[in-house]
Design a protein around this motif. Structure first.
Motif, PDB file in Angstrom:
ATOM      1  N   ASN A 114       0.826  -1.209   0.000  1.00  0.00           N
ATOM      2  CA  ASN A 114       0.000   0.000   0.000  1.00  0.00           C
ATOM      3  C   ASN A 114       0.860   1.258   0.000  1.00  0.00           C
ATOM      4  O   ASN A 114       0.601   2.187   0.741  1.00  0.00           O
ATOM      5  CB  ASN A 114      -0.939  -0.013   1.222  1.00  0.00           C
ATOM      6  N   LEU A 117      -1.039   4.667  -1.092  1.00  0.00           N
ATOM      7  CA  LEU A 117      -1.990   5.117  -0.074  1.00  0.00           C
ATOM      8  C   LEU A 117      -1.271   5.730   1.121  1.00  0.00           C
ATOM      9  O   LEU A 117      -1.636   6.807   1.601  1.00  0.00           O
ATOM     10  CB  LEU A 117      -2.852   3.939   0.370  1.00  0.00           C
ATOM     11  N   ILE A 120       0.286   9.169   0.228  1.00  0.00           N
ATOM     12  CA  ILE A 120      -0.675  10.279   0.183  1.00  0.00           C
ATOM     13  C   ILE A 120      -1.075  10.705   1.591  1.00  0.00           C
ATOM     14  O   ILE A 120      -1.196  11.900   1.887  1.00  0.00           O
ATOM     15  CB  ILE A 120      -1.907   9.880  -0.648  1.00  0.00           C
ATOM     16  N   LYS A 121      -1.270   9.753   2.480  1.00  0.00           N
ATOM     17  CA  LYS A 121      -1.610  10.099   3.856  1.00  0.00           C
ATOM     18  C   LYS A 121      -0.485  10.888   4.530  1.00  0.00           C
ATOM     19  O   LYS A 121      -0.738  11.855   5.262  1.00  0.00           O
ATOM     20  CB  LYS A 121      -1.920   8.831   4.654  1.00  0.00           C
ATOM     21  N   SER A 153      -6.537  15.277  -2.458  1.00  0.00           N
ATOM     22  CA  SER A 153      -5.973  13.990  -2.031  1.00  0.00           C
ATOM     23  C   SER A 153      -6.995  13.185  -1.244  1.00  0.00           C
ATOM     24  O   SER A 153      -7.109  11.966  -1.404  1.00  0.00           O
ATOM     25  CB  SER A 153      -4.714  14.225  -1.187  1.00  0.00           C
ATOM     26  N   ARG A 154      -7.739  13.856  -0.372  1.00  0.00           N
ATOM     27  CA  ARG A 154      -8.763  13.148   0.391  1.00  0.00           C
ATOM     28  C   ARG A 154      -9.845  12.566  -0.510  1.00  0.00           C
ATOM     29  O   ARG A 154     -10.337  11.452  -0.287  1.00  0.00           O
ATOM     30  CB  ARG A 154      -9.382  14.088   1.422  1.00  0.00           C
ATOM     31  N   ILE A 157      -8.413   9.379  -2.262  1.00  0.00           N
ATOM     32  CA  ILE A 157      -8.294   8.124  -1.506  1.00  0.00           C
ATOM     33  C   ILE A 157      -9.629   7.679  -0.911  1.00  0.00           C
ATOM     34  O   ILE A 157      -9.881   6.492  -0.746  1.00  0.00           O
ATOM     35  CB  ILE A 157      -7.219   8.234  -0.401  1.00  0.00           C
ATOM     36  N   GLU A 158     -10.487   8.609  -0.560  1.00  0.00           N
ATOM     37  CA  GLU A 158     -11.800   8.322   0.020  1.00  0.00           C
ATOM     38  C   GLU A 158     -11.669   7.283   1.139  1.00  0.00           C
ATOM     39  O   GLU A 158     -10.943   7.472   2.095  1.00  0.00           O
ATOM     40  CB  GLU A 158     -12.775   7.875  -1.077  1.00  0.00           C
ATOM     41  N   ALA A 160     -10.450   4.198   0.783  1.00  0.00           N
ATOM     42  CA  ALA A 160      -9.561   3.122   0.351  1.00  0.00           C
ATOM     43  C   ALA A 160      -8.761   2.574   1.532  1.00  0.00           C
ATOM     44  O   ALA A 160      -8.294   3.322   2.385  1.00  0.00           O
ATOM     45  CB  ALA A 160      -8.613   3.629  -0.741  1.00  0.00           C
ATOM     46  N   ASP A 163      -3.878   0.010  -1.947  1.00  0.00           N
ATOM     47  CA  ASP A 163      -3.641   0.629  -3.252  1.00  0.00           C
ATOM     48  C   ASP A 163      -4.624   0.129  -4.305  1.00  0.00           C
ATOM     49  O   ASP A 163      -4.968   0.853  -5.245  1.00  0.00           O
ATOM     50  CB  ASP A 163      -2.214   0.333  -3.718  1.00  0.00           C
ATOM     51  N   LEU A 166      -7.709   2.336  -4.773  1.00  0.00           N
ATOM     52  CA  LEU A 166      -7.538   3.717  -5.215  1.00  0.00           C
ATOM     53  C   LEU A 166      -8.110   3.930  -6.612  1.00  0.00           C
ATOM     54  O   LEU A 166      -8.100   3.021  -7.453  1.00  0.00           O
ATOM     55  CB  LEU A 166      -6.064   4.101  -5.206  1.00  0.00           C
ATOM     56  N   THR A 170      -4.954   8.548  -9.201  1.00  0.00           N
ATOM     57  CA  THR A 170      -4.568   8.949  -7.846  1.00  0.00           C
ATOM     58  C   THR A 170      -3.083   9.266  -7.770  1.00  0.00           C
ATOM     59  O   THR A 170      -2.671  10.194  -7.069  1.00  0.00           O
ATOM     60  CB  THR A 170      -4.932   7.825  -6.846  1.00  0.00           C
TER      61      THR A 170
END
Length: 575
Positions: A114, A117, A120-121, A153-154, A157-158, A160, A163, A166, A170
């Protein structure tokens, strides 16, 4: 013996076999066969080789020369056929990753599964840091840019969780965020300032987590205390019919068996009709001689008629049932019973019901679980008065109403307890569930009399030797310590801590297979242990009759509930 006392790629990567530089062992060569080819690099060819290795190299060279000759002499038709076969074979390969996976168990997933993901976080966190710094320096252009990328970005990813969840594109959001962060870093990066912002964010997150945990605990406790419609409706319907149809004059028990010490006697103290019926049903299903089993059920005044009505309509075959009302025990009064005196005191009422009092649980001085009404019920403490309730019996098996019996329990009555009063399964594992978990060892009365590392044990299935109980004056020991704990400085509310004290050095450890706990709070109880257990216990908040119940354990309990029963169907349909 009486004593007073950032995750990565989506494809599974399997490392290539690394062979020793001096060549493969003979068993690998034999396994690979004559068609196996081991590539020898230039550096190895330059070194001295053994005669065996030189012979193998010459054989491989002759095979390569033969293959090259065959390919050169191959006609166009054969060449085309080989080409088409290769294309067909390549189409059969499925290299599309369906999701994160591992060759091992789920908990040992590839840690690089991942990467995007997590990246991005992490970017969102740093964007918040630089947005805060930009705001403090009045650089609103950078501030707006950071929050624009955060929102994007939020949305990307919503919800998810990996990965594979996504949305397409993304990664482009992540690249754009990376450029924006790089620009902000060149403008604002200062180690001390960034570290201060991160510390402030951590503290804020910890505060939010603490509040969320407290809220979650409250909601779980509240849900655990609520009565489902079925359990509310059932005793109402039973009580109505009990008096309406004159069942109050019907005899239920066989008087001659109630005091016969040669039979197998059980004590169940409960205000839950359905739960009690499951205990009785599951016990009798596995009993070898049902006619020798006697169930002594004690309930409160509110549920007495319903409990009697249930077992009048659902007689337990050859077994005997006795239902008693705790209000009819005249000896159980505040002058004799220390805990009853405490439960009726203004101090306890203030402790429970006045939220602004300094000792209130809302002030976070105590654990929220102690607001459970069961701690105010004498049914929870009646277990300390077994000889008074059953004066003519020698042994009795105590069962909680949140257990299910899976095997015949009669061997417990012939168990040699070595002069101990209480037979119970110990619950301590490593440092957990020892005496210092339950008792206040900062109090000298506790520290001088008990070992903090002594092993705790479980209430829920206990065999009591009532002869030894009387000889050791167990009830007197219980009263002594309850009087000392009037200010709740030795332990909080509940029956286990005083039980640990009262039966200290007087508890015989049973084999763990007799009693397996945790089905009311632990989703990771070993399935083999559950299968082999004589009794499984739903101790905890997730009782099997609640919606909170752990689904995979619920069937052990529900199979002993007859959903076709008139009253259960009536109350189920009324929900």
């Amino acid at each position: 013996m009486c004593f007073v006392s950032v995750e990565g790629a989506l494809r599974l990567r399997i490392p290539a076999l690394r062979l020793p530089r001096y060549g493969p062992p003979q068993h690998i060569i034999n396994k690979l066969g004559s068609d196996a080819s081991l590539v020898v690099d230039q550096s190895e060819q330059a070194t001295s080789v053994s005669p065996l290795k030189l012979k193998r190299q010459k054989l491989r060279q002759r095979r390569r020369e033969k293959l090259i000759t065959e390919l050169i002499n191959m006609n166009d038709g054969a060449n085309l056929e080989t080409h088409e076969a290769a294309i067909k074979h390549s189409k059969e390969f499925n290299i599309i990753t369906k999701g994160t996976f591992s060759i091992w168990r789920k908990e040992y997933r590839n840690p690089n599964s991942n990467f995007i993901l997590k990246l991005i976080k992490d970017q969102i966190i740093m964007a918040k840091v630089y947005a805060s710094i930009a705001h403090s320096l009045n650089r609103m252009d950078i501030y707006d840019s950071m929050y624009k990328h955060i929102r994007e970005s939020r949305l990307a990813i919503e919800d998810a969780s990996s990965d594979t969840d996504l949305q397409q594109g993304t990664l482009e959001h992540a690249k754009a965020m990376g450029h924006a962060l790089s620009f902000a870093k060149d403008l604002f990066y200062n180690c001390d300032m960034v570290s201060r912002k991160l510390r402030a964010m951590i503290q804020s997150a910890e505060t939010s987590i603490h509040a969320a945990k407290k809220h979650s605990t409250f909601l779980i406790q509240h849900a655990a205390k609520t009565v489902p419609n079925l359990l509310h409706c059932l005793p109402l319907q039973l009580t109505t019919d009990y008096y309406l149809h004159g069942y109050n004059s019907k005899l239920l028990e066989d008087e001659s068996k109630l005091t016969n010490p040669a039979l197998y006697h059980y004590a169940i103290f409960s205000d839950n009709v359905l739960a009690t019926s499951v205990v009785v049903n599951s016990t009798l299903v596995h009993a070898n001689d049902p006619e020798k089993h006697v169930f002594h059920i004690v309930t409160d005044r509110l549920n007495f008629a319903a409990m009697r009505m249930w077992f009048i309509l659902h007689p337990p075959g050859l077994a005997t049932i006795e239902v008693q009302n705790i209000e009819e025990f005249k000896w159980l009064n505040s002058s004799y019973c220390a805990v009853l005196r405490q439960l009726q005191s203004d101090r306890i009422k203030e402790y429970y019901f006045k939220a602004d009092h300094p000792s209130s649980l809302s002030a976070e001085n105590e654990n929220l679980k102690y607001r459970n009404p069961k701690y105010l019920s004498m049914l929870n403490h009646l277990r300390f008065y077994m000889p008074e309730v059953y004066p003519k019996l020698d042994k009795i098996l105590f069962l909680d109403d949140d257990i299910v019996v899976q095997k015949d329990l009669t061997p417990l009555w012939s168990l040699d307890m070595k002069g101990m009063v209480n037979g119970a399964v110990e619950t301590c594992k490593e440092s957990f569930h020892r005496f210092d978990t339950y008792l206040n060892f900062s109090n000298p009365k506790i520290s001088k009399n008990f070992d903090p590392q002594a092993c705790g044990w479980a209430f829920g299935m206990n065999i009591f030797d009532l002869k030894e109980w009387k000889r050791c004056n167990i009830t007197g020991i219980y009263h002594y310590w309850q009087d000392l704990n009037v200010e709740r400085t030795l332990w909080k509310l509940g029956s286990l801590p005083p039980g640990l004290i009262t039966f200290y050095n007087l508890t015989y450890p049973l084999d763990r297979r007799w009693h397996v706990l945790g089905l009311g709070y632990d989703p990771a109880v070993n399935p083999i242990e559950i299968e082999n257990a004589a009794v499984v216990h739903y101790n905890g908040n997730f009782k099997p009759w609640l919606d909170l119940a752990i689904t995979k354990y619920k069937s052990h309990w529900s199979r002993f509930v007859n959903m076709d029963d008139h009253y259960i169907k009536l109350c189920s349909f009324s929900q």
